[in-house]
Scaffold this motif. Structure first.
Motif, PDB file in Angstrom:
ATOM      1  N   VAL A 217      55.393  19.131  70.157  1.00 55.02           N
ATOM      2  CA  VAL A 217      56.388  19.920  70.878  1.00 55.02           C
ATOM      3  C   VAL A 217      56.347  19.565  72.361  1.00 55.02           C
ATOM      4  N   ILE A 218      57.502  19.177  72.927  1.00 50.79           N
ATOM      5  CA  ILE A 218      57.545  18.869  74.360  1.00 50.79           C
ATOM      6  C   ILE A 218      58.466  19.818  75.127  1.00 50.79           C
ATOM      7  N   ALA A 219      59.330  20.555  74.423  1.00 57.65           N
ATOM      8  CA  ALA A 219      60.216  21.495  75.123  1.00 57.65           C
ATOM      9  C   ALA A 219      60.828  22.472  74.130  1.00 57.65           C
ATOM     10  N   LEU A 220      61.199  23.620  74.675  1.00 57.54           N
ATOM     11  CA  LEU A 220      61.942  24.626  73.912  1.00 57.54           C
ATOM     12  C   LEU A 220      63.242  24.875  74.655  1.00 57.54           C
ATOM     13  N   ASP A 221      64.358  24.589  74.008  1.00 52.63           N
ATOM     14  CA  ASP A 221      65.676  24.707  74.637  1.00 52.63           C
ATOM     15  C   ASP A 221      66.496  25.738  73.866  1.00 52.63           C
ATOM     16  N   GLY A 222      66.449  26.990  74.354  1.00 53.44           N
ATOM     17  CA  GLY A 222      67.145  28.063  73.650  1.00 53.44           C
ATOM     18  C   GLY A 222      66.520  28.291  72.286  1.00 53.44           C
ATOM     19  N   ASN A 223      67.322  28.114  71.234  1.00 49.54           N
ATOM     20  CA  ASN A 223      66.806  28.302  69.876  1.00 49.54           C
ATOM     21  C   ASN A 223      66.536  26.959  69.187  1.00 49.54           C
ATOM     22  N   ARG A 224      66.311  25.946  70.009  1.00 53.84           N
ATOM     23  CA  ARG A 224      65.985  24.617  69.465  1.00 53.84           C
ATOM     24  C   ARG A 224      64.679  24.115  70.066  1.00 53.84           C
ATOM     25  N   VAL A 225      63.910  23.411  69.246  1.00 56.15           N
ATOM     26  CA  VAL A 225      62.642  22.849  69.706  1.00 56.15           C
ATOM     27  C   VAL A 225      62.778  21.329  69.773  1.00 56.15           C
ATOM     28  N   VAL A 226      62.259  20.762  70.845  1.00 53.79           N
ATOM     29  CA  VAL A 226      62.328  19.318  71.073  1.00 53.79           C
ATOM     30  C   VAL A 226      60.950  18.717  70.789  1.00 53.79           C
ATOM     31  N   LEU A 227      60.912  17.693  69.950  1.00 57.05           N
ATOM     32  CA  LEU A 227      59.671  17.036  69.581  1.00 57.05           C
ATOM     33  C   LEU A 227      59.579  15.661  70.222  1.00 57.05           C
ATOM     34  N   LYS A 228      58.367  15.261  70.538  1.00 58.41           N
ATOM     35  CA  LYS A 228      58.120  13.947  71.126  1.00 58.41           C
ATOM     36  C   LYS A 228      58.523  12.844  70.156  1.00 58.41           C
ATOM     37  N   ASP A 229      59.254  11.850  70.675  1.00 56.39           N
ATOM     38  CA  ASP A 229      59.658  10.654  69.916  1.00 56.39           C
ATOM     39  C   ASP A 229      60.561  10.963  68.726  1.00 56.39           C
TER      40      ASP A 229
END
Length: 241
Positions: free
Chosen positions: A204-216
């Motif tokens: 996990v590199i970021a949380l954008d609202g109700n979405r999670v951003v994963l590395k690569d």
């Protein structure tokens, strides 16, 4: 609780350390010794986490004492009226070196350093644990067992009676349900964010609202309402501001 002993041939020095140790709730003094050979005999029967150790003693020096236990996992804090021994102690990877007479604030600094050392060791151990863990899964397409290292997994996607392991830019499909794989995964490394997705917390590199951003990982993963609060509670444990 951190268990400790004191080894010092001066009873006054032991009394000072005993008083300081009582002021720290996380420390538990289990014994004190004026004779280092008695301390060695004690340690052959019982393990402790930390040893407060005088350097200049008549029978065995503190440096020799540490060298006798160089293959054991003890933390040492040296105490002495002779600061010239400091370099020898740090060469043996001690936690800290306290010069007598020891002020309370300096003792507390040494304890805080000990906590950081122990915390880092636990973190390293956890990293080593997941690097050593893996699954052998029966891949649907290949019809053979495939090894998947837990540390390589980005996320797991549910596909009815199958799951897809997304790892190192590849996808391996296995005949297992999301419920079954969730029960096998270590909770401290993986978390379910919706009915069809389990993600690796380390990616996990970021949380954008109700979405999670994963590395690569090119696409973001939507957090399901059912799993949202548990996910946010888990992330907040690491939040510092």
């Amino acid at each position: 609780m951190i268990t400790c002993i004191i080894v010092d041939d001066e009873t006054h020095a032991i009394d000072v350390l005993k008083h300081y140790i009582k002021s720290v709730n996380q420390l538990n003094l289990v014994a004190s010794f004026t004779n280092p050979t008695e301390a060695i005999a004690f340690l052959s029967r019982q393990r402790v986490d930390l040893i407060f150790l005088d350097v200049h003693m008549p029978e065995i020096s503190g440096i020799d004492f540490i060298q006798a236990f160089q293959y054991e996992r003890y933390h040492f804090i040296l105490t002495t009226a002779y600061p010239q021994y400091a370099s020898n102690g740090f060469d043996l990877d001690i936690v800290d070196f306290l010069v007598k007479p020891i002020p309370l604030n300096r003792f507390l600094q040494a304890f805080n350093k000990l906590q950081r050392v122990i915390g880092q060791q636990k973190s390293n151990q956890n990293s080593n644990d997941i690097e050593m863990e893996y699954f052998m899964v029966k891949a649907q397409a290949k019809g053979k067992l495939v090894k998947i290292n837990l540390c390589d997994i980005d996320y797991i996607e549910g596909m009815k009676n199958y799951v897809a392991f997304h790892h190192q830019g590849t996808r391996t499909i296995a005949l297992i349900t999301m419920k079954e794989i969730e029960q096998k995964l270590p909770e401290k490394y993986f978390i379910r964010v919706q009915k069809s997705f389990i993600i690796a917390l380390s990616k996990v590199i970021a949380l954008d609202g109700n979405r999670v951003v994963l590395k690569d990982v090119g696409s973001e993963i939507l957090i399901g309402e059912t799993y949202r609060q548990h996910f946010l509670d888990t992330i907040k444990k690491k939040q510092i501001i």
